[in-house]
Design a protein around this motif. Sequence first.
Motif, PDB file in Angstrom:
ATOM      1  N   ARG A   1       0.860  -1.177   0.000  1.00 46.88           N
ATOM      2  CA  ARG A   1       0.000   0.000   0.000  1.00 46.88           C
ATOM      3  C   ARG A   1       0.904   1.238   0.000  1.00 46.88           C
ATOM      4  O   ARG A   1       1.890   1.297   0.742  1.00 46.88           O
ATOM      5  CB  ARG A   1      -0.909   0.014   1.230  1.00 46.88           C
ATOM      6  N   VAL A   2       0.564   2.215  -0.814  1.00 47.33           N
ATOM      7  CA  VAL A   2       1.347   3.450  -0.897  1.00 47.33           C
ATOM      8  C   VAL A   2       0.423   4.630  -0.676  1.00 47.33           C
ATOM      9  O   VAL A   2      -0.586   4.789  -1.372  1.00 47.33           O
ATOM     10  CB  VAL A   2       2.067   3.595  -2.251  1.00 47.33           C
ATOM     11  N   MET A   3       0.769   5.432   0.323  1.00 49.17           N
ATOM     12  CA  MET A   3       0.032   6.668   0.615  1.00 49.17           C
ATOM     13  C   MET A   3       0.931   7.861   0.279  1.00 49.17           C
ATOM     14  O   MET A   3       2.131   7.815   0.526  1.00 49.17           O
ATOM     15  CB  MET A   3      -0.352   6.706   2.094  1.00 49.17           C
ATOM     16  N   LEU A   4       0.338   8.887  -0.281  1.00 51.05           N
ATOM     17  CA  LEU A   4       1.073  10.098  -0.643  1.00 51.05           C
ATOM     18  C   LEU A   4       0.523  11.247   0.183  1.00 51.05           C
ATOM     19  O   LEU A   4      -0.614  11.677  -0.014  1.00 51.05           O
ATOM     20  CB  LEU A   4       0.922  10.386  -2.137  1.00 51.05           C
ATOM     21  N   ALA A   5       1.327  11.720   1.139  1.00 47.45           N
ATOM     22  CA  ALA A   5       0.883  12.762   2.069  1.00 47.45           C
ATOM     23  C   ALA A   5       1.457  14.111   1.668  1.00 47.45           C
ATOM     24  O   ALA A   5       2.658  14.229   1.382  1.00 47.45           O
ATOM     25  CB  ALA A   5       1.317  12.410   3.490  1.00 47.45           C
ATOM     26  N   ALA A   6       0.617  15.131   1.663  1.00 49.16           N
ATOM     27  CA  ALA A   6       1.042  16.451   1.214  1.00 49.16           C
ATOM     28  C   ALA A   6       0.621  17.529   2.204  1.00 49.16           C
ATOM     29  O   ALA A   6      -0.513  17.517   2.702  1.00 49.16           O
ATOM     30  CB  ALA A   6       0.441  16.764  -0.149  1.00 49.16           C
ATOM     31  N   ARG A   7       1.536  18.453   2.455  1.00 51.26           N
ATOM     32  CA  ARG A   7       1.224  19.592   3.317  1.00 51.26           C
ATOM     33  C   ARG A   7       0.292  20.563   2.599  1.00 51.26           C
ATOM     34  O   ARG A   7      -0.584  21.148   3.196  1.00 51.26           O
ATOM     35  CB  ARG A   7       2.519  20.295   3.734  1.00 51.26           C
ATOM     36  N   ARG A   8       0.542  20.740   1.305  1.00 55.25           N
ATOM     37  CA  ARG A   8      -0.334  21.603   0.496  1.00 55.25           C
ATOM     38  C   ARG A   8      -0.444  20.999  -0.890  1.00 55.25           C
ATOM     39  O   ARG A   8       0.370  20.169  -1.298  1.00 55.25           O
ATOM     40  CB  ARG A   8       0.210  23.031   0.416  1.00 55.25           C
ATOM     41  N   GLY A   9      -1.439  21.452  -1.627  1.00 57.15           N
ATOM     42  CA  GLY A   9      -1.611  20.967  -2.985  1.00 57.15           C
ATOM     43  C   GLY A   9      -0.534  21.515  -3.911  1.00 57.15           C
ATOM     44  O   GLY A   9       0.106  22.528  -3.623  1.00 57.15           O
ATOM     45  N   ALA A  10      -0.348  20.839  -5.008  1.00 61.18           N
ATOM     46  CA  ALA A  10       0.637  21.268  -6.009  1.00 61.18           C
ATOM     47  C   ALA A  10       0.034  21.129  -7.397  1.00 61.18           C
ATOM     48  O   ALA A  10      -0.858  20.303  -7.628  1.00 61.18           O
ATOM     49  CB  ALA A  10       1.905  20.423  -5.902  1.00 61.18           C
TER      50      ALA A  10
ATOM     51  N   LEU B   1      -5.111  17.410  -2.837  1.00 61.10           N
ATOM     52  CA  LEU B   1      -5.514  18.693  -2.287  1.00 61.10           C
ATOM     53  C   LEU B   1      -5.562  19.738  -3.391  1.00 61.10           C
ATOM     54  O   LEU B   1      -4.707  19.750  -4.293  1.00 61.10           O
ATOM     55  CB  LEU B   1      -4.534  19.146  -1.209  1.00 61.10           C
ATOM     56  N   ARG B   2      -6.525  20.619  -3.300  1.00 63.07           N
ATOM     57  CA  ARG B   2      -6.572  21.728  -4.249  1.00 63.07           C
ATOM     58  C   ARG B   2      -5.421  22.687  -3.945  1.00 63.07           C
ATOM     59  O   ARG B   2      -5.236  23.094  -2.790  1.00 63.07           O
ATOM     60  CB  ARG B   2      -7.902  22.471  -4.116  1.00 63.07           C
ATOM     61  N   PRO B   3      -4.611  23.045  -4.937  1.00 66.05           N
ATOM     62  CA  PRO B   3      -3.510  23.982  -4.675  1.00 66.05           C
ATOM     63  C   PRO B   3      -4.026  25.294  -4.101  1.00 66.05           C
ATOM     64  O   PRO B   3      -5.061  25.812  -4.556  1.00 66.05           O
ATOM     65  CB  PRO B   3      -2.879  24.183  -6.054  1.00 66.05           C
TER      66      PRO B   3
ATOM     67  N   GLY C   1      -6.065   4.013  -8.337  1.00 70.96           N
ATOM     68  CA  GLY C   1      -6.129   3.660  -6.933  1.00 70.96           C
ATOM     69  C   GLY C   1      -4.868   2.999  -6.417  1.00 70.96           C
ATOM     70  O   GLY C   1      -4.847   2.477  -5.292  1.00 70.96           O
ATOM     71  N   ASP C   2      -3.802   3.009  -7.205  1.00 70.55           N
ATOM     72  CA  ASP C   2      -2.547   2.403  -6.768  1.00 70.55           C
ATOM     73  C   ASP C   2      -1.876   3.241  -5.676  1.00 70.55           C
ATOM     74  O   ASP C   2      -1.103   2.712  -4.878  1.00 70.55           O
ATOM     75  CB  ASP C   2      -1.587   2.257  -7.949  1.00 70.55           C
ATOM     76  N   ILE C   3      -2.153   4.531  -5.699  1.00 66.71           N
ATOM     77  CA  ILE C   3      -1.615   5.458  -4.691  1.00 66.71           C
ATOM     78  C   ILE C   3      -2.789   6.127  -4.000  1.00 66.71           C
ATOM     79  O   ILE C   3      -3.727   6.602  -4.658  1.00 66.71           O
ATOM     80  CB  ILE C   3      -0.689   6.503  -5.334  1.00 66.71           C
ATOM     81  N   ILE C   4      -2.740   6.171  -2.679  1.00 63.19           N
ATOM     82  CA  ILE C   4      -3.825   6.760  -1.891  1.00 63.19           C
ATOM     83  C   ILE C   4      -3.423   8.166  -1.469  1.00 63.19           C
ATOM     84  O   ILE C   4      -2.487   8.343  -0.689  1.00 63.19           O
ATOM     85  CB  ILE C   4      -4.122   5.907  -0.637  1.00 63.19           C
ATOM     86  N   PRO C   5      -4.094   9.210  -1.982  1.00 61.94           N
ATOM     87  CA  PRO C   5      -3.741  10.572  -1.582  1.00 61.94           C
ATOM     88  C   PRO C   5      -4.191  10.863  -0.153  1.00 61.94           C
ATOM     89  O   PRO C   5      -5.282  10.453   0.266  1.00 61.94           O
ATOM     90  CB  PRO C   5      -4.490  11.440  -2.596  1.00 61.94           C
ATOM     91  N   LYS C   6      -3.333  11.551   0.580  1.00 57.07           N
ATOM     92  CA  LYS C   6      -3.622  11.899   1.966  1.00 57.07           C
ATOM     93  C   LYS C   6      -3.187  13.347   2.230  1.00 57.07           C
ATOM     94  O   LYS C   6      -2.281  13.859   1.575  1.00 57.07           O
ATOM     95  CB  LYS C   6      -2.859  10.974   2.916  1.00 57.07           C
ATOM     96  N   PRO C   7      -3.821  13.984   3.216  1.00 52.07           N
ATOM     97  CA  PRO C   7      -3.323  15.299   3.625  1.00 52.07           C
ATOM     98  C   PRO C   7      -2.044  15.144   4.449  1.00 52.07           C
ATOM     99  O   PRO C   7      -1.493  14.046   4.558  1.00 52.07           O
ATOM    100  CB  PRO C   7      -4.473  15.869   4.460  1.00 52.07           C
ATOM    101  N   ASN C   8      -1.587  16.214   5.049  1.00 51.76           N
ATOM    102  CA  ASN C   8      -0.285  16.214   5.717  1.00 51.76           C
ATOM    103  C   ASN C   8      -0.201  15.191   6.848  1.00 51.76           C
ATOM    104  O   ASN C   8      -1.177  14.938   7.562  1.00 51.76           O
ATOM    105  CB  ASN C   8      -0.008  17.608   6.281  1.00 51.76           C
ATOM    106  N   LEU C   9       0.986  14.615   7.004  1.00 51.41           N
ATOM    107  CA  LEU C   9       1.271  13.715   8.113  1.00 51.41           C
ATOM    108  C   LEU C   9       1.410  14.545   9.381  1.00 51.41           C
ATOM    109  O   LEU C   9       2.215  15.481   9.436  1.00 51.41           O
ATOM    110  CB  LEU C   9       2.576  12.962   7.823  1.00 51.41           C
ATOM    111  N   THR C  10       0.622  14.229  10.408  1.00 55.46           N
ATOM    112  CA  THR C  10       0.622  15.051  11.628  1.00 55.46           C
ATOM    113  C   THR C  10       1.175  14.349  12.857  1.00 55.46           C
ATOM    114  O   THR C  10       1.550  15.004  13.820  1.00 55.46           O
ATOM    115  CB  THR C  10      -0.803  15.528  11.944  1.00 55.46           C
ATOM    116  N   ALA C  11       1.208  13.002  12.853  1.00 56.52           N
ATOM    117  CA  ALA C  11       1.720  12.290  14.026  1.00 56.52           C
ATOM    118  C   ALA C  11       2.065  10.862  13.636  1.00 56.52           C
ATOM    119  O   ALA C  11       1.533  10.312  12.657  1.00 56.52           O
ATOM    120  CB  ALA C  11       0.696  12.284  15.166  1.00 56.52           C
ATOM    121  N   VAL C  12       2.999  10.279  14.394  1.00 63.02           N
ATOM    122  CA  VAL C  12       3.302   8.853  14.264  1.00 63.02           C
ATOM    123  C   VAL C  12       2.906   8.182  15.577  1.00 63.02           C
ATOM    124  O   VAL C  12       3.195   8.687  16.663  1.00 63.02           O
ATOM    125  CB  VAL C  12       4.788   8.621  13.928  1.00 63.02           C
TER     126      VAL C  12
END
Length: 452
Positions: free
Chosen positions: A205-214, A261-263, A285-296
């Motif tokens: 499984r691959v998740m792509l986490a972004a702080r802001r849109g691009a 995320l919308r830029p 659906g091979d990559i799951i978009p996510k918002p920013n990583l906030t905690a582990v």
Amino acid sequence: MIPRLPRVCVIGAGSSGIAMCKALWDHGLSFVCFEASDRVGGNWVIGNKNGMSAAYRSLHINTSRPRMEYADFPMPADYPDFPHHALIARYFESYVDHFGFRERIRFSTRVTHAERDPDGLWQITTDGGEVETFDALCVCNGHHWDPRWPDPPVPGRFDGIEMHSHAYLDPTDPVDFREKRVAVVGMGNSAMDIAVELASGPAARVMLAARRGAHIIPNYLFGRPIDQYVLPVWLPFSVRRVAIAAGLRLAVGKMEDYGLLRPDHRLGEAHPTISSEILASLGRGDIIPKPNLTAVLGDRVQFADGSSELCDVIVYCTGYKVSFPFFDPAFITAADNDLPLYLRVIPPSIPGLFFIGLLQPLGAIMPIAEAQGAWVADLLTGAAALPSEATMTAAIARARKKRQRRYVASPRHTMQVDFDDYLASLRRERKRGRARADRLGNPLPILARAAG
């Protein structure tokens, strides 16, 4: 009396360093290039002996071949539009041998300290303990080798593996990603490439986490490499932006249509990401978009929307710091990647010091480094002269204000330039510099200053 031409030190034989060497060679200047590795190519040499390369095995350039090559040494015609890193490294080796300055490069020699003495000369110390004196110093050590991690770090404790993209080589090295749940953090080119490669089979499984849109730009638009659609630099950027955005909307659509995320900025107000594969991977659906990583949270990662996922590996694609390990930080440093330079080359208060390739264009650095090198060689031979320190300082302040008005506030954008606009500005300055030199007849080339 004809003045003695300066002896020049070049630090680094990557793509910028060899362009600088070529310009010095063309102008008949005495120089030595110190390279920590055993070959040229810098970042494009995978597994580089100097430990600084960020290349991974599947890496291809995301600038098309004609927009990357040096003007006086075209890439082989049989190279593809977007060559693999091995072809690019071979091209750099050919460049050095074609022009014949390889013997001026001291391989496996790292500069450990550089300082300007009271006489204005540069004392250069290498890892063998030798000290040599030079009249001028050209810094070409690159800015994609010192990893930048999240600051402050992501809170919590993670039970899995955390790594920076700088260490990534392939899906089994240095981590075996097979059947792993992976969070890729970032929205730059490396994040896209790594996420796509891991999602193509090895990872569970691959998740792509972004702080802001691009804004994600495909490699091709209507059958041509997208960077070959060049609008005239005399057109206002606002007009060029509308034209480019219209073409992209037609060809790609909106980022939120892919779950991203919308830029929060318009096209051209942040460094865009170039990838054709990422959008298809998201759509499948091979990559799951996510918002920013906030905690582990032990074996889980948490995101800004409150969701959490099981995770085995986090890959931080969070960029690089601009570093000069050979300078005393009290002498010169780039806090938050911000180093004020006239035309991204010259610190006004330090004669004889030049930075080559220390900028972030939308496009390749190689033609820019080539143009910078030619300008610097003009200055070192006295063929061109600089404006006064006050004039350069004022120009830096204007450029900073213009950049801050346009770009998202980020360490990534402290060095941002538009490829064609910047090359045009260098051509204008080189022409003005030659006119100043004609007026001055200055016998001290590297110190040449006009009155304004």
